[in-house]
Design a protein around this motif. Structure first.
Motif, mmCIF file in Angstrom:
data_model
loop_
_atom_site.group_PDB
_atom_site.id
_atom_site.type_symbol
_atom_site.label_atom_id
_atom_site.label_comp_id
_atom_site.label_asym_id
_atom_site.label_seq_id
_atom_site.Cartn_x
_atom_site.Cartn_y
_atom_site.Cartn_z
ATOM 1 N N PRO A 86 0.801 -1.238 0.000
ATOM 2 C CA PRO A 86 0.000 0.000 0.000
ATOM 3 C C PRO A 86 0.825 1.275 0.000
ATOM 4 O O PRO A 86 0.356 2.321 -0.444
ATOM 5 N N SER A 96 1.448 0.213 -4.789
ATOM 6 C CA SER A 96 0.174 0.679 -5.339
ATOM 7 C C SER A 96 0.229 2.109 -5.875
ATOM 8 O O SER A 96 -0.335 2.393 -6.940
ATOM 9 N N SER A 117 -13.873 -1.688 -6.265
ATOM 10 C CA SER A 117 -12.826 -2.288 -5.447
ATOM 11 C C SER A 117 -12.589 -1.458 -4.200
ATOM 12 O O SER A 117 -12.802 -0.244 -4.191
ATOM 13 N N ASN A 160 -10.150 -1.950 -0.140
ATOM 14 C CA ASN A 160 -9.318 -2.843 0.661
ATOM 15 C C ASN A 160 -8.898 -2.163 1.953
ATOM 16 O O ASN A 160 -8.848 -0.934 2.045
ATOM 17 N N SER A 180 -5.505 -2.707 3.803
ATOM 18 C CA SER A 180 -4.280 -3.426 3.494
ATOM 19 C C SER A 180 -3.113 -2.927 4.325
ATOM 20 O O SER A 180 -3.162 -1.844 4.906
ATOM 21 N N SER A 210 -8.677 1.910 1.910
ATOM 22 C CA SER A 210 -8.720 2.507 0.571
ATOM 23 C C SER A 210 -9.950 2.008 -0.182
ATOM 24 O O SER A 210 -10.358 0.861 -0.014
ATOM 25 N N GLU A 244 -14.561 -5.234 3.979
ATOM 26 C CA GLU A 244 -13.103 -5.069 3.978
ATOM 27 C C GLU A 244 -12.555 -4.948 5.396
ATOM 28 O O GLU A 244 -11.479 -5.473 5.696
ATOM 29 N N HIS A 266 -11.952 -8.374 6.920
ATOM 30 C CA HIS A 266 -10.688 -9.052 6.622
ATOM 31 C C HIS A 266 -9.622 -8.690 7.658
ATOM 32 O O HIS A 266 -8.852 -9.544 8.103
ATOM 33 N N TYR A 267 -9.578 -7.403 8.028
ATOM 34 C CA TYR A 267 -8.569 -6.961 8.989
ATOM 35 C C TYR A 267 -8.865 -7.508 10.384
ATOM 36 O O TYR A 267 -7.982 -8.069 11.039
ATOM 37 N N VAL A 310 -5.340 -11.739 6.588
ATOM 38 C CA VAL A 310 -4.023 -11.645 5.953
ATOM 39 C C VAL A 310 -3.087 -12.688 6.536
ATOM 40 O O VAL A 310 -2.403 -13.424 5.816
ATOM 41 N N GLU A 345 -13.551 -15.034 2.363
ATOM 42 C CA GLU A 345 -14.428 -14.010 1.794
ATOM 43 C C GLU A 345 -15.835 -14.122 2.363
ATOM 44 O O GLU A 345 -16.497 -13.118 2.642
ATOM 45 N N HIS A 352 -14.407 -16.368 -4.753
ATOM 46 C CA HIS A 352 -15.348 -15.589 -3.954
ATOM 47 C C HIS A 352 -16.706 -16.304 -4.029
ATOM 48 O O HIS A 352 -16.970 -17.022 -4.993
#
Length: 431
Positions: free
Chosen positions: A191, A195, A240, A242, A244, A253, A274, A277-278, A283, A353, A396
């Motif tokens: 990130p 990116s 999109s 994320n 990250s 983002s 999103e 996920h964190y 991750v 997911e 997914h």
């Protein structure tokens, strides 16, 4: 008499209610609500989505064949051995040769598969209306990726062949640790350093939506004090977002497509996912499990490669498995292995997911926003696959699976839920 007149009036009123409004009255049925969403993708739009995604099944096979063929060319023509010889002429330090080998290896192997890359990454995407870049700009981004690939490959081969030399029999075990370390480093620097090479990141404008995203983050102890928007519309129109990064590089983002094409409720649903996920440490889970999958692949490679080299190594100019010139053989074996492991890898990602979907529904509490964004994602993902098809090829949950999850959540968590009838899609222009 008064009650009778009231009853007659109510019946008459209900009889003239619009069908869409009548659908919101009465008991809520998740299956009916799900079908109301999935039926909005029909005709040419659904055919195009199905054709694009189903074509990807064949790309897995053909991509494997192309990759293995490229590695075979490097071995059969002696190019791999020449790359090693070049490195040995440049330096007498044996440990540095693999890094020097990586430079011509990455460049030449990229050129060998370039026609395939152009077709899959540019021509095919443009055919399905999923590419906004011109060929020159697309090629420029590929050049940036090539430069990053050379640096990354040089560092990786430096570490990999160091452990092969020191532990010829158990190098695959140490190699698994190296892969896990590179996964982790890549996630941490992506990130901040990678990116921004492809897109501009700017702070999201102040407003209720930004406040809502940060409030969700604070409620779930996500250490973020800003939200960034990146201009991915220059590449494509896909949605999109994320959360990250690692070790202080974490950022929230979302791309400009999400802001421009979605309602606030849809954006909240996406960002809840999103954040999931964190919070759920996906991750770390993915790094560990994918590293183990790669570790098994390295074990298989360590068993097969010496046998193949015993038969063909001399004519290829490859000395042994500790020779950097053997790297194309290692890549070819791993490529076939990873193709065979596609269902396992897809299932792993699909599970996390789905967990993030469930978290996002609880965090954002926007089931209809989640369902409608799932339909927008279905513009390029087959919406209703068969059970086996989804198990093997989907990394997914399918659009229908996601909409049904949202409607089940709505039935269980919303008091007196009503069915929302999504608007019919706009007619596509002719020609």
């Amino acid at each position: 008499m008064i009650l009778r007149y009231l009853a007659i009036a109510m019946v008459a009123a209900f009889a003239i209610l619009p069908t869409a409004l009548w659908a919101t009255i009465g008991s809520f049925d998740p299956e009916t609500a799900t079908r109301a969403y999935t039926d909005t993708l029909q005709g040419a739009a659904r055919d195009r989505s199905d054709a694009y995604f189903e074509g990807g099944y064949w790309l897995v096979l053909w991509g494997t064949i192309v990759a293995v063929l490229a590695e075979w060319i490097l071995l059969r023509t002696g190019l791999s051995a020449r790359f090693r010889d070049l490195g040995e002429r440049i330096t007498k330090r044996r440990w540095l040769v693999p890094a020097l080998y990586a430079i011509p290896y990455v460049i030449v192997s990229t050129l060998i598969v370039l026609p395939w890359t152009i077709y899959t990454g540019f021509v095919r995407e443009g055919h399905y209306g999923l590419m906004n870049l011109g060929f020159g700009a697309w090629l420029g981004e590929q050049a940036i990726g090539l430069g990053l690939g050379i640096i990354g490959m040089a560092l990786f081969l430096l570490a990999l062949f160091a452990v092969i030399r020191r532990s010829p029999k158990r190098w695959w075990l140490w190699g698994t640790g190296i892969i896990a370390a590179f996964f982790t480093i890549g996630i941490a620097i992506m990130p901040v350093f990678v990116s921004p090479l492809f897109n501009d990141y700017t702070p999201m404008e102040d407003g209720p939506l930004r406040d809502r995203i940060l409030a969700m983050a604070e409620a779930h102890n996500v250490p973020a004090d800003n939200v960034y928007v990146f201009d991915q519309s220059r590449q494509h129109d896909r949605i999109s977002a994320n959360v990250s990064g690692l070790f202080g590089t974490m950022r929230i983002s979302l791309n400009d497509n999400l802001l421009e094409r979605s309602t606030p409720e849809e954006v909240e649903a996406v960002m809840g996912h999103e954040l999931g996920h964190y919070v759920l440490n996906h991750v770390l889970v993915l790094v560990v499990v994918l590293s183990l999958i790669m570790g098994l692949g390295l074990f298989v490679t360590a068993k097969l490669a010496p046998r193949i080299l015993a038969r063909h190594g001399e004519k290829w100019g490859v000395r042994d498995i500790g020779d950097p010139a053997a790297f194309p053989l290692l890549v070819a074996i791993l490529t076939v292995y990873l193709m065979l492991m596609t269902p396992a890898q897809n299932s792993l990602v699909r599970i996390v997911e789905s967990q993030a979907d469930a978290f996002g529904l609880d965090a954002a509490r926007q089931p209809d926003g989640f369902a409608s964004i799932a339909m927008k994602l279905s513009e390029y993902r087959k919406i209703e696959p068969g059970a086996l098809e989804e198990l093997v090829f989907f990394d997914h949950p399918s659009g229908r699976t996601r909409v049904r999850m949202a409607m089940d959540w709505k039935a269980a968590n919303v008091e007196s839920p009503v069915m929302v009838v999504p608007p019919a899609p706009e007619a596509e222009p002719e020609g």
